[in-house]
Motif scaffolding. Sequence first.
Motif, PDB file in Angstrom:
ATOM      1  N   ASP A 153      -9.406   2.071  -1.085  1.00  0.00           N
ATOM      2  CA  ASP A 153      -8.207   1.815  -1.898  1.00  0.00           C
ATOM      3  C   ASP A 153      -7.896   0.328  -2.074  1.00  0.00           C
ATOM      4  O   ASP A 153      -6.740  -0.081  -2.105  1.00  0.00           O
ATOM      5  CB  ASP A 153      -6.988   2.551  -1.303  1.00  0.00           C
ATOM      6  CG  ASP A 153      -5.857   2.707  -2.315  1.00  0.00           C
ATOM      7  OD1 ASP A 153      -6.146   2.746  -3.520  1.00  0.00           O
ATOM      8  OD2 ASP A 153      -4.685   2.800  -1.885  1.00  0.00           O
TER       9      ASP A 153
ATOM     10  N   THR B 137       1.916  -2.510   5.953  1.00  0.00           N
ATOM     11  CA  THR B 137       0.731  -1.681   5.708  1.00  0.00           C
ATOM     12  C   THR B 137       0.360  -0.987   7.025  1.00  0.00           C
ATOM     13  O   THR B 137       0.261  -1.648   8.049  1.00  0.00           O
ATOM     14  CB  THR B 137      -0.447  -2.568   5.264  1.00  0.00           C
ATOM     15  OG1 THR B 137      -0.026  -3.367   4.149  1.00  0.00           O
ATOM     16  CG2 THR B 137      -1.652  -1.747   4.860  1.00  0.00           C
ATOM     17  N   LYS B 141      -4.815   1.974   7.610  1.00  0.00           N
ATOM     18  CA  LYS B 141      -5.308   1.589   6.291  1.00  0.00           C
ATOM     19  C   LYS B 141      -6.082   0.274   6.395  1.00  0.00           C
ATOM     20  O   LYS B 141      -7.128   0.102   5.751  1.00  0.00           O
ATOM     21  CB  LYS B 141      -4.122   1.440   5.327  1.00  0.00           C
ATOM     22  CG  LYS B 141      -4.521   1.326   3.889  1.00  0.00           C
ATOM     23  CD  LYS B 141      -3.412   1.835   2.948  1.00  0.00           C
ATOM     24  CE  LYS B 141      -3.982   2.116   1.578  1.00  0.00           C
ATOM     25  NZ  LYS B 141      -3.026   2.795   0.689  1.00  0.00           N
ATOM     26  N   LYS B 144      -9.448   0.991   7.873  1.00  0.00           N
ATOM     27  CA  LYS B 144     -10.328   1.632   6.900  1.00  0.00           C
ATOM     28  C   LYS B 144     -10.927   0.588   5.951  1.00  0.00           C
ATOM     29  O   LYS B 144     -12.109   0.649   5.609  1.00  0.00           O
ATOM     30  CB  LYS B 144      -9.520   2.678   6.110  1.00  0.00           C
ATOM     31  CG  LYS B 144     -10.373   3.533   5.229  1.00  0.00           C
ATOM     32  CD  LYS B 144      -9.605   4.690   4.614  1.00  0.00           C
ATOM     33  CE  LYS B 144     -10.564   5.453   3.697  1.00  0.00           C
ATOM     34  NZ  LYS B 144      -9.908   6.546   2.981  1.00  0.00           N
ATOM     35  N   ARG B 145     -10.082  -0.365   5.572  1.00  0.00           N
ATOM     36  CA  ARG B 145     -10.575  -1.412   4.661  1.00  0.00           C
ATOM     37  C   ARG B 145     -11.572  -2.337   5.358  1.00  0.00           C
ATOM     38  O   ARG B 145     -12.578  -2.738   4.761  1.00  0.00           O
ATOM     39  CB  ARG B 145      -9.384  -2.190   4.083  1.00  0.00           C
ATOM     40  CG  ARG B 145      -8.628  -1.361   3.062  1.00  0.00           C
ATOM     41  CD  ARG B 145      -7.410  -2.065   2.494  1.00  0.00           C
ATOM     42  NE  ARG B 145      -6.799  -1.216   1.472  1.00  0.00           N
ATOM     43  CZ  ARG B 145      -5.548  -1.339   1.037  1.00  0.00           C
ATOM     44  NH1 ARG B 145      -4.758  -2.289   1.523  1.00  0.00           N
ATOM     45  NH2 ARG B 145      -5.072  -0.513   0.109  1.00  0.00           N
TER      46      ARG B 145
END
Lengths: 244, 244
Positions: A153, B137, B141, B144-145
């Motif tokens: 994302d 954030t 997340k 994951k990035r």
Amino acid sequence: MKVTVIGLGPGGGADLTGRARAALEGCDLIVGYTAYIELVRPDFPEKAVLSTGMRREVDRCRAAVEAALTGKDVAVVCSGDSGVYGMAGLIYEVAQEYDPIEIEVVPGITAACGGAAVLGAPLTHDFAVISLSDLLTPWEKIEKRLSAAAQADFVICLYNPSSKSRPDYLRRACDILLREKAPDTVCGTVRNIGREGEEGQLLTLAQLRDTQVDMFTTVFIGNSQTKVLSGKMVTPRGYLQRGE
Amino acid sequence: MKVTVIGLGPGGGADLTGRARAALEGCDLIVGYTAYIELVRPDFPEKAVLSTGMRREVDRCRAAVEAALTGKDVAVVCSGDSGVYGMAGLIYEVAQEYDPIEIEVVPGITAACGGAAVLGAPLTHDFAVISLSDLLTPWEKIEKRLSAAAQADFVICLYNPSSKSRPDYLRRACDILLREKAPDTVCGTVRNIGREGEEGQLLTLAQLRDTQVDMFTTVFIGNSQTKVLSGKMVTPRGYLQRGE
């Protein structure tokens, strides 16, 4: 006796930083791709220039290093930033073949930042920058990066989204992104950033897939939170959502 | 009757573009976080300013929009770029609560480009920009990035790599990257980009894991091709490897 690699920003002129302008004023010779030389000529009409055509990057960098070795202060100019897909890396590589010289890198506004400002604020959150040119990178590697960036994302900014020899690359990239991202993901294209005819356009990822862009265009694909506000592409950072 | 969101570059001063400088000269009021106001005060000592402390981003943007609605030309200043983790997005969001005003975004040199120039040329190939701040954030997340960017062999640039309340975030990020990237991957840190005490350092990913950095530092993790040349961090684009 020095090479300064200078990012001119997308359009030169008012996009130049004070540091870039001072470096250009102080140099003896400006070396660059013909189209980028044209961006600085109006502001520095008296400077000696050495310009070369497209795809002569190694020759151009060798010429710059060789001129520096004769005692000149040489400015190598790049559109956008000097580092991002620019000449700074190649200057360091080429310089290894010669006696040591001083190298300085002066950054510039890259198309990701310049184009984002035209569209609104798409890069307010984590983003990935990917070039679709497979002249120097295997297409499989580009595909892998597109896929990974979409899965996590990221907002994605595409450089070199198309050329005459690769008219369908943007469509191929969008097909990969559409495996992970929604068809109504907010996207934008900007053409001629910082130059005459600057033009931004918002569209969905599904529409982007069927849009033909040229090599003067930078493409932005939003993340899952990106939205259109007052006709602009905006990726929230989360301040309001935090409920301050 | 306008808000212009201006990126000052990493250090203001010589990092300012001509366009940013002209916008500051033309404005009636400069709004920003105290530390960023200090970057422009020396060049624009006569301008009215409205400064607010950290984490008052929404208040600051509301004040800017409200001042514009009283007829003022307001400059909102950001360190680095106005878009990349900057205020441009929030200005668009906050402006939705009011009568329409004109908004312009003026880009600036972001820390990724400014820091890269100090280290050499780490961003010559595809890269991902990730903030390690989990104020806005979820950490999952961010993880994951990091993982996706490492798997696809992006060069990675980390913003906000550490703070007093998150002293171990860089270590946690490196542990995720080390699942995909080699321990001897070339990395770099740059502190105080464009400001007094500017300082770059090269190290391996294994060493980076055990390094304490502060909130004034930007971190670069190379891709599998990134190397050290003449003490600089260089990611080849592939021109020489193509065998030109």
